[in-house]
Scaffold this motif. Structure first.
Motif, PDB file in Angstrom:
ATOM      1  N   ARG A  59       0.917   8.734   8.651  1.00  0.00           N
ATOM      2  CA  ARG A  59       2.445   7.923   9.535  1.00  0.00           C
ATOM      3  C   ARG A  59       1.184   6.943  10.662  1.00  0.00           C
ATOM      4  O   ARG A  59      -0.065   7.728  11.754  1.00  0.00           O
ATOM      5  CB  ARG A  59       2.583   8.992  10.122  1.00  0.00           C
ATOM      6  CG  ARG A  59       4.167   8.402  11.368  1.00  0.00           C
ATOM      7  CD  ARG A  59       4.213   9.041  12.124  1.00  0.00           C
ATOM      8  NE  ARG A  59       5.426   8.679  13.218  1.00  0.00           N
ATOM      9  CZ  ARG A  59       5.716   9.014  14.474  1.00  0.00           C
ATOM     10  NH1 ARG A  59       4.801  10.170  14.744  1.00  0.00           N
ATOM     11  NH2 ARG A  59       5.418   8.399  15.733  1.00  0.00           N
ATOM     12  N   ASN A  60       1.295   5.442  10.458  1.00  0.00           N
ATOM     13  CA  ASN A  60       0.465   5.308  11.338  1.00  0.00           C
ATOM     14  C   ASN A  60       1.677   4.023  12.770  1.00  0.00           C
ATOM     15  O   ASN A  60       2.692   3.809  12.369  1.00  0.00           O
ATOM     16  CB  ASN A  60       0.142   3.874  10.476  1.00  0.00           C
ATOM     17  CG  ASN A  60      -1.002   3.644   9.449  1.00  0.00           C
ATOM     18  OD1 ASN A  60      -1.913   4.034   9.551  1.00  0.00           O
ATOM     19  ND2 ASN A  60      -0.188   3.941   8.077  1.00  0.00           N
ATOM     20  N   VAL A  61       0.882   4.547  13.559  1.00  0.00           N
ATOM     21  CA  VAL A  61       1.599   4.106  15.239  1.00  0.00           C
ATOM     22  C   VAL A  61       1.063   3.360  15.468  1.00  0.00           C
ATOM     23  O   VAL A  61      -0.701   3.415  15.517  1.00  0.00           O
ATOM     24  CB  VAL A  61       1.943   4.992  16.003  1.00  0.00           C
ATOM     25  CG1 VAL A  61       2.582   6.309  15.000  1.00  0.00           C
ATOM     26  CG2 VAL A  61       0.539   6.525  16.085  1.00  0.00           C
ATOM     27  N   ILE A  95       1.770   6.622   4.541  1.00  0.00           N
ATOM     28  CA  ILE A  95       0.880   6.481   2.945  1.00  0.00           C
ATOM     29  C   ILE A  95       0.689   7.710   2.790  1.00  0.00           C
ATOM     30  O   ILE A  95       0.267   8.604   3.302  1.00  0.00           O
ATOM     31  CB  ILE A  95      -0.892   5.777   4.062  1.00  0.00           C
ATOM     32  CG1 ILE A  95      -0.800   4.267   3.989  1.00  0.00           C
ATOM     33  CG2 ILE A  95      -1.768   5.432   2.177  1.00  0.00           C
ATOM     34  CD1 ILE A  95      -0.347   3.467   3.412  1.00  0.00           C
ATOM     35  N   TRP A  96       1.015   7.777   1.780  1.00  0.00           N
ATOM     36  CA  TRP A  96       0.776   9.345   1.176  1.00  0.00           C
ATOM     37  C   TRP A  96      -0.124   9.903   0.120  1.00  0.00           C
ATOM     38  O   TRP A  96      -0.536   8.929  -0.059  1.00  0.00           O
ATOM     39  CB  TRP A  96       2.096   9.017   0.003  1.00  0.00           C
ATOM     40  CG  TRP A  96       3.867   9.677  -0.577  1.00  0.00           C
ATOM     41  CD1 TRP A  96       4.029   8.878   1.845  1.00  0.00           C
ATOM     42  CD2 TRP A  96       4.551   9.722  -0.784  1.00  0.00           C
ATOM     43  NE1 TRP A  96       5.239   9.081   1.090  1.00  0.00           N
ATOM     44  CE2 TRP A  96       5.862   9.458   0.348  1.00  0.00           C
ATOM     45  CE3 TRP A  96       5.120  10.618  -1.698  1.00  0.00           C
ATOM     46  CZ2 TRP A  96       7.435   9.956  -0.107  1.00  0.00           C
ATOM     47  CZ3 TRP A  96       6.028  10.625  -2.318  1.00  0.00           C
ATOM     48  CH2 TRP A  96       7.090  10.487  -1.432  1.00  0.00           C
ATOM     49  N   ASP A  97       0.200  10.997   0.124  1.00  0.00           N
ATOM     50  CA  ASP A  97      -1.591  11.519   0.031  1.00  0.00           C
ATOM     51  C   ASP A  97      -1.033  11.878  -1.448  1.00  0.00           C
ATOM     52  O   ASP A  97      -0.293  12.036  -1.751  1.00  0.00           O
ATOM     53  CB  ASP A  97      -1.839  13.153  -0.100  1.00  0.00           C
ATOM     54  CG  ASP A  97      -2.867  13.911  -0.193  1.00  0.00           C
ATOM     55  OD1 ASP A  97      -3.934  13.742   0.305  1.00  0.00           O
ATOM     56  OD2 ASP A  97      -3.031  14.948  -1.070  1.00  0.00           O
ATOM     57  N   PRO A  98      -2.088  12.171  -2.624  1.00  0.00           N
ATOM     58  CA  PRO A  98      -2.072  11.845  -3.835  1.00  0.00           C
ATOM     59  C   PRO A  98      -1.027  12.463  -4.551  1.00  0.00           C
ATOM     60  O   PRO A  98      -0.187  13.001  -5.513  1.00  0.00           O
ATOM     61  CB  PRO A  98      -3.191  11.880  -4.243  1.00  0.00           C
ATOM     62  CG  PRO A  98      -4.296  10.577  -3.660  1.00  0.00           C
ATOM     63  CD  PRO A  98      -3.600  10.957  -1.808  1.00  0.00           C
ATOM     64  N   LYS A 104       0.587  -1.213  -0.157  1.00  0.00           N
ATOM     65  CA  LYS A 104       0.123   0.412  -0.142  1.00  0.00           C
ATOM     66  C   LYS A 104       0.449   1.095   0.317  1.00  0.00           C
ATOM     67  O   LYS A 104       0.317   2.006  -0.139  1.00  0.00           O
ATOM     68  CB  LYS A 104      -0.704  -0.277   1.219  1.00  0.00           C
ATOM     69  CG  LYS A 104      -2.120   0.946   0.665  1.00  0.00           C
ATOM     70  CD  LYS A 104      -2.535   0.964   2.176  1.00  0.00           C
ATOM     71  CE  LYS A 104      -4.273   2.043   2.337  1.00  0.00           C
ATOM     72  NZ  LYS A 104      -4.883   2.232   3.553  1.00  0.00           N
ATOM     73  N   THR A 105       1.834   1.380   0.748  1.00  0.00           N
ATOM     74  CA  THR A 105       3.111   2.239   1.054  1.00  0.00           C
ATOM     75  C   THR A 105       3.771   2.803  -1.152  1.00  0.00           C
ATOM     76  O   THR A 105       3.260   3.633  -0.931  1.00  0.00           O
ATOM     77  CB  THR A 105       4.470   2.288   1.844  1.00  0.00           C
ATOM     78  OG1 THR A 105       3.542   1.990   3.231  1.00  0.00           O
ATOM     79  CG2 THR A 105       5.074   3.296   1.703  1.00  0.00           C
ATOM     80  N   ILE A 106       4.021   1.460  -1.078  1.00  0.00           N
ATOM     81  CA  ILE A 106       4.299   1.939  -2.560  1.00  0.00           C
ATOM     82  C   ILE A 106       3.886   2.309  -3.891  1.00  0.00           C
ATOM     83  O   ILE A 106       3.816   3.179  -4.372  1.00  0.00           O
ATOM     84  CB  ILE A 106       5.484   0.192  -2.877  1.00  0.00           C
ATOM     85  CG1 ILE A 106       6.573  -0.001  -2.364  1.00  0.00           C
ATOM     86  CG2 ILE A 106       5.497   0.364  -4.642  1.00  0.00           C
ATOM     87  CD1 ILE A 106       6.747  -1.783  -2.724  1.00  0.00           C
TER      88      ILE A 106
END
Length: 302
Positions: free
Chosen positions: A207-209, A94-97, A19-21
């Motif tokens: 950013r997921n924590v 996870i980047w915003d588009p 998902k990150t990529i």
């Protein structure tokens, strides 16, 4: 067309890295306004991370042995990067588009640009926004302004969490420490030294924590504490007052960490070595009673 090098480090990231990529490679404006060079460096994962990485047409590298942290991979990526600008990503970011297309124009005015971000706590299933606001949509920081804030561990000033930063290739020679392999405080301070910078006042990645994140790991906190105390001495002659402030702030951060995890004896010890102010006194007193309320209502740490 400018090329953006993205350095992505991983270790046992099979649950999130795909998902990150996708969030990085599906940026709006890619191959029109800019190109992306995605460099992945895996730290000898034992799960399916490398199998997932093979599915993508990206640069795939590995550390020679498990280094115990992301910094060895980050340094490999910095040496490999050929882009005009550089970003660093973790395997669960996870980047915003629109992240890059919104950040890139500001790099004409400063060599370092950051943004706000969303902090998603998976254990509580809550989202928090981190960053500053301004009617202009961005904030310009003069030379050394952010450097001083980072050196003194100030919570004010520019939002500079690692995943929000994009910087010019002229700064790629600043490498991460590899003594512990996981501390980035010194890199951040060196990056902003003698530099102007800009913050775009918008959260542009998530950013997921959770309880297992490195930033809340006891071993990491100890290494960060010890390394940071030693590192600030490099500036003791040129910035003596700031180093004194940093020394107390580092102890304060150590205290709040112990406060958050419920080790109140150690929290009190480090609070007494930190800056003496009303907030510190309040924290100290609530180590005896009231800490549950404080932790529920306030952002104690992170």
């Amino acid at each position: 067309m400018n090329k953006v090098s993205v350095i992505l480090t991983s270790y046992n990231g099979e649950k999130t890295i795909e998902k990150t990529i996708h969030s990085i490679l599906n940026q709006n404006g890619i191959n029109d306004k800019f190109s992306i060079e995605l460099i992945s460096i895996d730290d000898c994962s034992t799960d399916r991370t490398n199998e997932i990485l093979k599915e993508f047409d990206i640069i795939k590298l590995n550390t020679s042995k498990n280094s115990g942290g992301p910094n060895a991979g980050r340094n490999i990526g910095l040496k490999k990067a050929t882009g005009e600008f550089i970003c660093i990503a973790d395997q669960d970011d996870i980047w915003d588009p629109n992240k890059l297309i919104k950040l890139l124009p500001y790099l004409q005015k400063a060599p370092i640009v950051t943004s706000g971000y969303k902090l998603y706590d998976t254990s509580q299933k809550k989202e928090f926004i981190r960053g500053n606001n301004h009617e202009n949509g961005f904030i310009f920081y003069e030379k050394n302004e952010t450097f001083i804030k980072r050196l003194t561990k100030s919570i004010d000033g520019q939002s500079t969490y690692l995943g929000s930063i994009i910087f010019h290739k002229s700064l790629k020679g600043i490498l991460f420490e590899q003594e512990y392999g996981m501390v980035d405080f010194d890199w951040m301070v060196k990056l902003f030294h003698q530099q102007k910078s800009i913050e775009v006042c918008e959260p542009l990645y998530t950013r997921n924590v959770d309880g297992s994140n490195l930033s809340l790991n006891d071993s990491y906190r100890e290494k960060d504490f010890n390394f940071s105390l030693n590192f600030i001495q490099e500036y003791s002659l040129s910035y003596p007052n700031e180093v004194k402030i940093a020394h107390k702030k580092i102890h304060g951060s150590r205290a709040r960490y112990y406060y958050l995890i419920g080790n109140m004896k150690k929290a009190r010890y480090y609070f007494l070595k930190s800056s003496l102010n009303l907030k510190t006194i309040a924290y100290y007193l609530t180590t005896f009673v009231g800490s549950k309320y404080v932790k529920k209502k306030f952002n104690v740490f992170g």
